[in-house]
Design a protein around this motif. Structure first.
Motif, PDB file in Angstrom:
ATOM      1  N   ARG A   1       5.655  -3.981 -10.414  1.00 32.20           N
ATOM      2  CA  ARG A   1       6.574  -4.868 -11.146  1.00 32.20           C
ATOM      3  C   ARG A   1       7.315  -4.148 -12.282  1.00 32.20           C
ATOM      4  O   ARG A   1       7.491  -4.684 -13.364  1.00 32.20           O
ATOM      5  N   SER A   2       7.742  -2.936 -12.024  1.00 33.01           N
ATOM      6  CA  SER A   2       8.474  -2.157 -13.021  1.00 33.01           C
ATOM      7  C   SER A   2       9.790  -1.688 -12.408  1.00 33.01           C
ATOM      8  O   SER A   2       9.796  -0.907 -11.444  1.00 33.01           O
ATOM      9  N   GLU A   3      10.901  -2.157 -12.973  1.00 35.28           N
ATOM     10  CA  GLU A   3      12.205  -1.767 -12.449  1.00 35.28           C
ATOM     11  C   GLU A   3      12.451  -0.274 -12.622  1.00 35.28           C
ATOM     12  O   GLU A   3      12.993   0.380 -11.735  1.00 35.28           O
ATOM     13  N   LEU A   4      12.047   0.258 -13.775  1.00 33.44           N
ATOM     14  CA  LEU A   4      12.254   1.683 -14.024  1.00 33.44           C
ATOM     15  C   LEU A   4      11.469   2.537 -13.033  1.00 33.44           C
ATOM     16  O   LEU A   4      11.998   3.509 -12.477  1.00 33.44           O
ATOM     17  N   LEU A   5      10.226   2.173 -12.789  1.00 38.08           N
ATOM     18  CA  LEU A   5       9.416   2.908 -11.822  1.00 38.08           C
ATOM     19  C   LEU A   5      10.025   2.801 -10.420  1.00 38.08           C
ATOM     20  O   LEU A   5      10.075   3.794  -9.691  1.00 38.08           O
ATOM     21  N   ALA A   6      10.493   1.619 -10.043  1.00 37.24           N
ATOM     22  CA  ALA A   6      11.113   1.444  -8.728  1.00 37.24           C
ATOM     23  C   ALA A   6      12.359   2.319  -8.597  1.00 37.24           C
ATOM     24  O   ALA A   6      12.600   2.920  -7.545  1.00 37.24           O
ATOM     25  N   LEU A   7      13.134   2.418  -9.664  1.00 39.07           N
ATOM     26  CA  LEU A   7      14.325   3.263  -9.654  1.00 39.07           C
ATOM     27  C   LEU A   7      13.950   4.726  -9.460  1.00 39.07           C
ATOM     28  O   LEU A   7      14.535   5.429  -8.632  1.00 39.07           O
ATOM     29  N   VAL A   8      12.940   5.173 -10.207  1.00 37.12           N
ATOM     30  CA  VAL A   8      12.502   6.568 -10.100  1.00 37.12           C
ATOM     31  C   VAL A   8      11.937   6.852  -8.714  1.00 37.12           C
ATOM     32  O   VAL A   8      12.252   7.877  -8.097  1.00 37.12           O
ATOM     33  N   VAL A   9      11.111   5.938  -8.203  1.00 32.42           N
ATOM     34  CA  VAL A   9      10.531   6.117  -6.869  1.00 32.42           C
ATOM     35  C   VAL A   9      11.635   6.200  -5.820  1.00 32.42           C
ATOM     36  O   VAL A   9      11.624   7.080  -4.947  1.00 32.42           O
ATOM     37  N   GLY A  10      12.604   5.318  -5.890  1.00 33.63           N
ATOM     38  CA  GLY A  10      13.707   5.346  -4.938  1.00 33.63           C
ATOM     39  C   GLY A  10      14.500   6.634  -5.004  1.00 33.63           C
ATOM     40  O   GLY A  10      14.858   7.221  -3.978  1.00 33.63           O
ATOM     41  N   MET A  11      14.752   7.119  -6.224  1.00 29.48           N
ATOM     42  CA  MET A  11      15.499   8.370  -6.373  1.00 29.48           C
ATOM     43  C   MET A  11      14.715   9.561  -5.848  1.00 29.48           C
ATOM     44  O   MET A  11      15.282  10.449  -5.206  1.00 29.48           O
ATOM     45  N   VAL A  12      13.418   9.582  -6.095  1.00 24.29           N
ATOM     46  CA  VAL A  12      12.585  10.683  -5.598  1.00 24.29           C
ATOM     47  C   VAL A  12      12.554  10.672  -4.073  1.00 24.29           C
ATOM     48  O   VAL A  12      12.703  11.716  -3.422  1.00 24.29           O
ATOM     49  N   VAL A  13      12.376   9.486  -3.490  1.00 26.83           N
ATOM     50  CA  VAL A  13      12.300   9.399  -2.029  1.00 26.83           C
ATOM     51  C   VAL A  13      13.615   9.814  -1.385  1.00 26.83           C
ATOM     52  O   VAL A  13      13.628  10.560  -0.404  1.00 26.83           O
ATOM     53  N   VAL A  14      14.744   9.351  -1.921  1.00 24.77           N
ATOM     54  CA  VAL A  14      16.026   9.736  -1.314  1.00 24.77           C
ATOM     55  C   VAL A  14      16.264  11.236  -1.493  1.00 24.77           C
ATOM     56  O   VAL A  14      16.804  11.890  -0.595  1.00 24.77           O
TER      57      VAL A  14
END
Length: 105
Positions: free
Chosen positions: A84-97
């Motif tokens: 439930r963390s938008e910042l973490l989701a953003l970082v995870v998405g950027m790392v995966v892409v």
């Protein structure tokens, strides 16, 4: 009597017109919703609206950008569900892409 040079005012008039149009579009939703009774059916529809807007915005990007974007989106969604963390989701998405692109996906 000469008229003032109006050529320089065209850009300012366009900016003012767009500002007024933007304000009217934003305020019209508030005014119009004042006339609609908030029944349970309407409330459910309004509650589903943010999700449908996100889907309508993101899915065309995923289609255009391919598998790397789809994997990043799924990873970001998984991160949001778990943490439930938008910042973490953003970082995870950027790392995966980034990793997907580095591996040629």
């Amino acid at each position: 009597m000469t008229l003032p040079d109006l050529a320089g005012w065209g850009a300012w008039a366009a900016i003012a017109a767009m500002a007024i149009a933007t304000y009217l579009c934003r305020i019209s939703g508030v005014v119009l919703m004042g006339f609609i009774p908030l029944t349970p059916h309407v409330r459910r529809g309004l509650a589903a609206l943010p999700g449908s807007i996100v889907v309508a915005t993101v899915l065309p990007l995923v289609e255009r950008l391919g598998l790397a974007a789809a994997l990043a989106l799924l990873a970001a969604i998984g991160s949001m569900v778990l943490r439930r963390s938008e910042l973490l989701a953003l970082v995870v998405g950027m790392v995966v892409v980034s990793l997907a692109r580095a591996f040629g996906l």
